[in-house]
Write an enzyme that holds these catalytic residues in place. Structure first.
Site, mmCIF file in Angstrom:
data_model
loop_
_atom_site.group_PDB
_atom_site.id
_atom_site.type_symbol
_atom_site.label_atom_id
_atom_site.label_comp_id
_atom_site.label_asym_id
_atom_site.label_seq_id
_atom_site.Cartn_x
_atom_site.Cartn_y
_atom_site.Cartn_z
ATOM 1 N N LYS A 273 4.900 -0.694 -14.758
ATOM 2 C CA LYS A 273 6.228 -1.301 -14.585
ATOM 3 C C LYS A 273 6.338 -2.534 -15.472
ATOM 4 C CE LYS A 273 7.256 -3.660 -10.697
ATOM 5 N NZ LYS A 273 7.671 -3.698 -9.289
ATOM 6 N N GLY B 97 0.769 -1.240 0.000
ATOM 7 C CA GLY B 97 0.000 0.000 0.000
ATOM 8 C C GLY B 97 0.803 1.294 0.000
ATOM 9 N N TRP C 59 2.159 2.882 -2.604
ATOM 10 C CA TRP C 59 1.659 3.756 -3.682
ATOM 11 C C TRP C 59 0.283 4.306 -3.311
ATOM 12 C CZ3 TRP C 59 2.774 2.599 -9.539
ATOM 13 C CH2 TRP C 59 4.155 2.451 -9.730
ATOM 14 N N ASP D 219 2.110 -1.255 -10.562
ATOM 15 C CA ASP D 219 3.420 -1.699 -10.071
ATOM 16 C C ASP D 219 3.413 -3.227 -9.973
ATOM 17 O OD1 ASP D 219 6.000 -1.157 -9.102
ATOM 18 O OD2 ASP D 219 5.348 -1.035 -7.015
ATOM 19 N N ASP E 139 -7.521 -10.870 -8.906
ATOM 20 C CA ASP E 139 -6.473 -11.126 -9.896
ATOM 21 C C ASP E 139 -6.778 -10.309 -11.149
ATOM 22 O OD1 ASP E 139 -4.827 -12.144 -11.854
ATOM 23 O OD2 ASP E 139 -5.152 -14.245 -11.325
ATOM 24 N N ASP F 175 -5.194 -5.871 -5.581
ATOM 25 C CA ASP F 175 -4.066 -6.799 -5.467
ATOM 26 C C ASP F 175 -4.576 -8.210 -5.196
ATOM 27 O OD1 ASP F 175 -0.819 -6.068 -4.928
ATOM 28 O OD2 ASP F 175 -1.451 -8.108 -4.439
HETATM 29 C C1 LIG Z 1 6.041 -4.597 -6.137
HETATM 30 S S1 LIG Z 1 4.535 -5.080 -5.406
HETATM 31 C C2 LIG Z 1 3.625 -3.579 -5.333
HETATM 32 C C3 LIG Z 1 4.065 -2.599 -4.281
HETATM 33 C C4 LIG Z 1 3.127 -1.439 -4.130
HETATM 34 N N1 LIG Z 1 3.183 -0.560 -5.296
HETATM 35 C C5 LIG Z 1 3.427 -0.617 -2.921
HETATM 36 O O1 LIG Z 1 3.838 0.543 -3.047
HETATM 37 O O2 LIG Z 1 3.213 -1.093 -1.797
HETATM 38 C C6 LIG Z 1 3.745 -5.971 -6.703
HETATM 39 C C7 LIG Z 1 2.344 -6.460 -6.382
HETATM 40 O O3 LIG Z 1 1.729 -6.962 -7.572
HETATM 41 C C8 LIG Z 1 0.761 -7.908 -7.152
HETATM 42 N N2 LIG Z 1 0.279 -8.716 -8.274
HETATM 43 C C9 LIG Z 1 0.987 -9.596 -9.009
HETATM 44 N N3 LIG Z 1 0.188 -10.208 -9.919
HETATM 45 C C10 LIG Z 1 -1.048 -9.665 -9.775
HETATM 46 C C11 LIG Z 1 -2.306 -9.897 -10.413
HETATM 47 N N4 LIG Z 1 -2.436 -10.805 -11.400
HETATM 48 N N5 LIG Z 1 -3.383 -9.180 -10.008
HETATM 49 C C12 LIG Z 1 -3.256 -8.283 -8.991
HETATM 50 N N6 LIG Z 1 -2.095 -8.031 -8.349
HETATM 51 C C13 LIG Z 1 -1.004 -8.715 -8.719
HETATM 52 C C14 LIG Z 1 1.524 -8.705 -6.101
HETATM 53 O O4 LIG Z 1 0.625 -9.417 -5.255
HETATM 54 C C15 LIG Z 1 2.318 -7.623 -5.370
HETATM 55 O O5 LIG Z 1 1.660 -7.205 -4.194
#
Ligand SMILES: C[S@@+](CC[C@H](N)C(=O)[O-])C[C@H]1O[C@@H](n2cnc3c(N)ncnc32)[C@H](O)[C@@H]1O
Length: 258
Positions: free
Chosen positions: A151, A48, A50, A111, A87, A68
């Protein structure tokens, strides 16, 4: 101390849930993607960081929707943040996001990153797949002029992805914010100014000049979209080549006069 440790410590001290928070700050400072009062959709939002930055920047009149796979703990300091657990590769999650946004969205930021397998080519392909899902969601949600941040891990097909984003935005900037430097394989694309115009640079079409603007350029309307055409007069019917497309108007050069 590595950059990673620096931002980790800074996040702890300043109350951000992740050091990723500083990446969004740097991306926003570079290209101003979030304004006060905006509606922002944040994909891959857990834990969280962002969301906290976006909520601060949109202020009390704005709205932030975070999605997420993981549960996102409530943000006690911000009551303008809604979270969805789902998802983003599934259509039903996208539908929930569209319902939650309930109207126009000013920025979609992603992200999202895959769970790392350790095999770069596999992780890279998964990252690109997530980036494309984010792009599809952005196209569905963004209003004219809206912005997109995504990203992606560097690798095959990323240039094609960038070219596809360029088609839909006024311009695209690629960057690797300082707060992200230790993860050198990742790049962020910032798509500025979602284009919903019915024309693109290079298009050739016949238009009728319906009006003349303050600068003396003729103005044609293509499905309600204004095209400025120099050296033309009201009533002219001209074939033009589009050379610049902005979200709300564009420019075209006459090719021949009739
Ligand atoms: C680098 S982290 C994000 C960090 C976030 N921007 C922050 O500032 O706290 C990447 C996130 O992408 C999520 N993610 C990956 N695949 C996903 C999907 N298919 N649907 C939703 N979220 C996904 C992961 O669960 C993870 O929490």
């Amino acid at each position: 101390m590595t950059g990673r440790d620096h931002y980790y410590n800074k996040a702890k001290q300043e109350g951000y849930r992740s050091r990723a928070a500083y990446k969004l700050k740097q991306l926003d400072e570079l290209e101003n993607v979030i304004d006060r009062g905006d509606t922002v959709v944040d994909l891959g939002a857990a834990p969280g960081g962002w969301l906290q930055v976006a909520a601060e920047r949109v202020g009390p009149d704005g709205t932030v929707i975070g999605v997420d796979l993981q549960r996102i703990d409530d943000l006690a300091d911000h009551d303008n943040v809604e979270t969805i657990r789902g998802d983003m590769t599934e259509e039903r999650t996208r539908e929930r996001v569209v319902d939650a946004a309930d109207g126009t969205v000013d920025a979609v930021v992603s992200d999202m990153a895959p769970n790392m397998s350790g095999e770069y080519s596999l992780d890279q392909a998964r990252s690109l797949h997530l980036a494309r899902q984010a792009f599809e969601t952005a196209l569905e949600l963004l209003d004219t002029g809206g912005d997109f941040v995504v990203k992606v891990f560097e690798g095959p097909d990323v240039d094609d992805f960038r070219a596809d984003v360029e088609e839909e935005f006024q311009y695209v900037r690629a960057t690797n914010p300082n707060a992200s430097r230790d993860e050198s394989s990742e790049v962020y694309f910032i798509g500025k100014g979602r284009l919903t115009a019915p024309v693109r640079p290079g298009d050739e079409l016949e238009v009728e000049i319906e009006d003349v603007g303050n600068e003396g350029d003729g103005i044609a309307s293509v499905d309600g979209y204004r095209l400025f055409v120099p050296a033309t007069e009201e009533g002219d019917v001209v074939t033009v080549r589009v050379d610049d497309v902005k979200p709300n108007f564009g420019f075209a050069q006459p090719l021949e006069r009739e």
